[in-house]
Design an enzyme around this catalytic site. Structure first.
Site, short mmCIF file in Angstrom:
data_model
loop_
_atom_site.label_atom_id
_atom_site.label_comp_id
_atom_site.label_asym_id
_atom_site.label_seq_id
_atom_site.Cartn_x
_atom_site.Cartn_y
_atom_site.Cartn_z
N SER A 50 25.96 -5.66 23.13
CA SER A 50 25.26 -6.63 24.00
C SER A 50 26.25 -7.96 24.09
O SER A 50 26.97 -8.31 23.25
CB SER A 50 23.99 -7.18 23.16
N1 SAM Z 1 22.52 -4.58 18.85
C1 SAM Z 1 23.74 -3.81 19.32
C2 SAM Z 1 24.96 -4.37 19.32
O1 SAM Z 1 24.97 -5.66 18.64
O2 SAM Z 1 26.01 -3.82 19.56
C3 SAM Z 1 23.33 -3.54 20.77
C4 SAM Z 1 23.48 -2.02 21.05
S1 SAM Z 1 23.03 -1.26 22.54
C5 SAM Z 1 22.45 -2.48 23.79
C6 SAM Z 1 21.41 -0.33 22.10
C7 SAM Z 1 21.47 0.59 21.00
O3 SAM Z 1 20.32 1.14 20.77
C8 SAM Z 1 22.54 1.77 21.42
O4 SAM Z 1 23.50 2.02 20.31
C9 SAM Z 1 21.43 3.02 21.37
O5 SAM Z 1 21.99 4.02 20.80
C10 SAM Z 1 20.43 2.49 20.66
N2 SAM Z 1 19.06 3.06 20.56
C11 SAM Z 1 18.58 3.54 21.77
N3 SAM Z 1 17.43 4.15 21.38
C12 SAM Z 1 17.08 4.01 20.08
C13 SAM Z 1 16.17 4.46 19.13
N4 SAM Z 1 15.14 5.04 19.34
N5 SAM Z 1 16.38 4.26 17.73
C14 SAM Z 1 17.45 3.49 17.29
N6 SAM Z 1 18.81 3.43 18.05
C15 SAM Z 1 18.23 3.27 19.43
#
Ligand code: SAM
Length: 216
Positions: free
Chosen positions: A66
């Site tokens: 992000s």
């Molecule tokens: N907090 C992260 C960072 O600081 O890099 C942001 C990562 S990205 C915007 C969102 C993440 O959510 C992705 O890595 C994706 O694989 C994960 N994601 C999506 N659906 C999910 C779920 N049901 N459970 C866990 N992770 C999930």
């Protein structure tokens, strides 16, 4: 391999903190954490030279780290207190998780992509960051560890999952982007001490989708 944190990166972080202040981030604890966490260590090698630009970047598996403003905004709105039990959904690069660890919370963070989970788990060990990183579907929360004082969702949800509402402590706060799979409105959900819920709509963001049994 872990990238060293030099004066160059420290200087770039100072400028990033100044930029985030200019964009309305006021919580000094959050700004201090942004100034301390070496974002270049959480970024894919192709984008390391841009690590202190206020931008999201690809981290592999179709996912992103992000934008620092988004991380600062969600963290500021979450109001985490030292010692709070916090659940993050969407560990991704681990950058948001590292900011929360710096703020002194007990963190549980769930990631559904096995490769990202494994990479971030190794990075947290290398950086000696203490958090409970879990591979799984975060839309189900972590019933065995509930209730949580704070819940932060870092992917865009079609609605606020009831599973997560049920795992929020009385007096707890959840922050979650809700909308379609490209554009979402940030929501703050407060569970009052009597169990009633207050749902506040905030600004617009663009997150990758939350994928799971209580999500897309
Ligand atoms: N907090 C992260 C960072 O600081 O890099 C942001 C990562 S990205 C915007 C969102 C993440 O959510 C992705 O890595 C994706 O694989 C994960 N994601 C999506 N659906 C999910 C779920 N049901 N459970 C866990 N992770 C999930």
């Amino acid at each position: 391999m872990l990238q060293p944190d030099s004066y160059k990166e420290k200087g770039a972080r100072k400028l990033l903190v100044k930029e985030l202040k200019g964009k309305g981030i006021t919580d000094e604890r959050v700004l201090t954490a942004i100034g301390e966490v070496a974002r270049h260590q959480f970024i894919h090698k192709d984008f390391k030279h841009l690590a202190y630009h206020d931008k999201a970047f690809p981290i592999g598996e179709g996912q992103t780290i992000s934008q620092p403003y988004t991380v600062a905004y969600q963290t500021q709105m979450l109001h985490p207190e030292v010692g709070d039990k916090v659940l993050e959904i969407g560990t991704g690069s681990g950058y948001q998780a590292a900011i929360l660890v710096k703020l002194g919370v007990e963190l549980f963070s769930i990631e559904r992509q096995p490769k990202l989970y494994a990479k971030t788990k190794k990075l947290f060990e290398d950086l000696n960051l203490k958090a409970n990183l879990i591979l799984g579907d975060g839309s189900l929360g972590l019933p065995n560890e509930a209730p949580f004082d704070r819940i932060i969702v870092t992917a865009g949800a079609p609605k606020i999952p009831d599973t997560l509402i049920n795992q929020l402590a009385f007096g707890g706060i959840m922050i979650i982007p809700v909308g379609n799979n490209t554009h979402q409105t940030m929501h703050i959900l407060i569970k009052k001490p009597d169990g009633s819920l207050e749902n506040i709509s905030l600004d617009q963001f663009s997150f990758v989708p939350l994928i799971g049994s209580q999500a897309w």
